[in-house]
Design an enzyme around this catalytic site. Sequence first.
Site, PDB file in Angstrom:
ATOM      1  N   ASP A   6       2.453   5.549 -10.423  1.00  0.00           N
ATOM      2  CA  ASP A   6       1.336   4.147 -10.795  1.00  0.00           C
ATOM      3  C   ASP A   6       0.463   4.356 -11.790  1.00  0.00           C
ATOM      4  O   ASP A   6       0.089   6.024 -12.307  1.00  0.00           O
ATOM      5  CB  ASP A   6       0.493   4.315  -9.237  1.00  0.00           C
ATOM      6  CG  ASP A   6      -0.530   3.023  -9.306  1.00  0.00           C
ATOM      7  OD1 ASP A   6       0.460   1.924  -9.379  1.00  0.00           O
ATOM      8  OD2 ASP A   6      -1.717   3.314  -9.791  1.00  0.00           O
ATOM      9  N   SER A   7      -0.798   4.164 -12.348  1.00  0.00           N
ATOM     10  CA  SER A   7      -1.289   3.784 -13.297  1.00  0.00           C
ATOM     11  C   SER A   7      -2.299   4.964 -12.411  1.00  0.00           C
ATOM     12  O   SER A   7      -3.195   5.500 -13.137  1.00  0.00           O
ATOM     13  CB  SER A   7      -2.112   2.566 -13.587  1.00  0.00           C
ATOM     14  OG  SER A   7      -2.322   2.067 -12.559  1.00  0.00           O
ATOM     15  N   CYS A  69       3.223   0.803  -9.509  1.00  0.00           N
ATOM     16  CA  CYS A  69       3.277  -0.318 -10.507  1.00  0.00           C
ATOM     17  C   CYS A  69       2.823  -1.781 -10.884  1.00  0.00           C
ATOM     18  O   CYS A  69       4.053  -1.195 -11.392  1.00  0.00           O
ATOM     19  CB  CYS A  69       2.055   0.417 -11.432  1.00  0.00           C
ATOM     20  SG  CYS A  69       0.847  -0.228 -12.550  1.00  0.00           S
ATOM     21  N   GLU A 165     -11.328   0.946  -7.492  1.00  0.00           N
ATOM     22  CA  GLU A 165     -11.453   2.370  -8.051  1.00  0.00           C
ATOM     23  C   GLU A 165     -12.873   2.991  -7.942  1.00  0.00           C
ATOM     24  O   GLU A 165     -13.479   3.816  -7.471  1.00  0.00           O
ATOM     25  CB  GLU A 165     -11.495   2.743  -9.850  1.00  0.00           C
ATOM     26  CG  GLU A 165      -9.654   1.934  -9.593  1.00  0.00           C
ATOM     27  CD  GLU A 165      -8.970   3.067 -10.323  1.00  0.00           C
ATOM     28  OE1 GLU A 165      -9.559   3.978 -11.456  1.00  0.00           O
ATOM     29  OE2 GLU A 165      -7.821   3.113  -9.530  1.00  0.00           O
ATOM     30  N   CYS A 195      -1.103  -6.719  -7.431  1.00  0.00           N
ATOM     31  CA  CYS A 195      -1.700  -5.662  -7.959  1.00  0.00           C
ATOM     32  C   CYS A 195      -2.377  -3.940  -6.583  1.00  0.00           C
ATOM     33  O   CYS A 195      -2.177  -4.932  -6.227  1.00  0.00           O
ATOM     34  CB  CYS A 195      -2.703  -5.384  -8.532  1.00  0.00           C
ATOM     35  SG  CYS A 195      -3.950  -3.759  -9.404  1.00  0.00           S
ATOM     36  N   HIS A 197      -4.192  -1.983  -6.357  1.00  0.00           N
ATOM     37  CA  HIS A 197      -5.228  -1.679  -5.830  1.00  0.00           C
ATOM     38  C   HIS A 197      -6.106  -3.480  -4.566  1.00  0.00           C
ATOM     39  O   HIS A 197      -7.066  -3.192  -3.908  1.00  0.00           O
ATOM     40  CB  HIS A 197      -6.495  -1.998  -7.401  1.00  0.00           C
ATOM     41  CG  HIS A 197      -6.780  -1.466  -7.691  1.00  0.00           C
ATOM     42  ND1 HIS A 197      -5.357  -0.770  -8.758  1.00  0.00           N
ATOM     43  CD2 HIS A 197      -7.661   0.149  -7.939  1.00  0.00           C
ATOM     44  CE1 HIS A 197      -5.194   0.391  -9.280  1.00  0.00           C
ATOM     45  NE2 HIS A 197      -6.470   0.611  -8.443  1.00  0.00           N
TER      46      HIS A 197
END
Length: 295
Positions: A6-7, A69, A165, A195, A197
Amino acid sequence: MIGVYDSGYGGLTVLRALRASLPTHDFVYLGDSGRAPYGGRDTDTILDFAEQCVERLFEEGCELIVVACHTVSCVALRHLQRRYITNVSRDTSPDTPSDTSDVSRRILGVTIPAAEAAVARSRGHIGVIGTARTVSSGTFATEIAKLGPHRVTQRAAPLLAPLVEEGWEDGEIARLAVSRYVAGLGDIDTLVLGCTHYPLLTDAFAAALPPSVTLLDPAPFVAARLTDWLGRHSGFVAPGTGALRVLCTGDPERFRAHGERFLGEPLPAVSHVAEEGGRLAHKARVEVRVGQVVR
Ligand code: DGL
């Protein structure tokens, strides 16, 4: 061994579902946290970073890599599969099949399981929310169109991943940002959290949308698809002991501390990898002295 890429931190939400479904498999997770977010980057940069990350995971001994991702899955998955599974180089026409296919490794993504799950649940109008590049790639709309005549309304939400984040997923700022982003989605009946997140923002999404809208976190469907795939390709990845190894390109201590919110359990020690000559190499921590001297 299964690699998960993932990023940054977000893919730990996918890893959580994968480990729950495959508790005896060994995983290596690589979060490119030092170069995240990817969501607004140009295609060449995403391809370059993605190549470095999958090469690192193959070098770690992974036979199979899950690109967790959504941005990379939407923008770069076909490229990665052609480059590493069929050994077609970047300069070769992508439609030219190679006779040097490497069938001993695989790279799988998250878009198709998410599209399938959305189509199975939707009554006709699917919303997709993700990064700017996920949306501009049009990959979700393309994959959903292959499965049925659904309407698709997409929305880019570039502020949401950095908000998560920062650890602000529970507050008023997250609720305001989410309600502003979903405002233009019209009469959708299903919303794909496109996404990695966004599962941490589930409460904010639920508060901003009518209860008739189904919120879809793709992670469990990715896990179900991978479990099915492994069942159909028995022996492709040998089961292990449920071990987990974590690599990141950013600050490993920070990654370990923040990662717990995404994985739902404490992370093991995190190893640091960083770019060196176009590759991700393991790096020892460098002691940097602060304070200056007059020379
Ligand atoms: N992990 C990315 C995704 O799922 C989001 C964060 C980023 O922009 O790097 O699209």
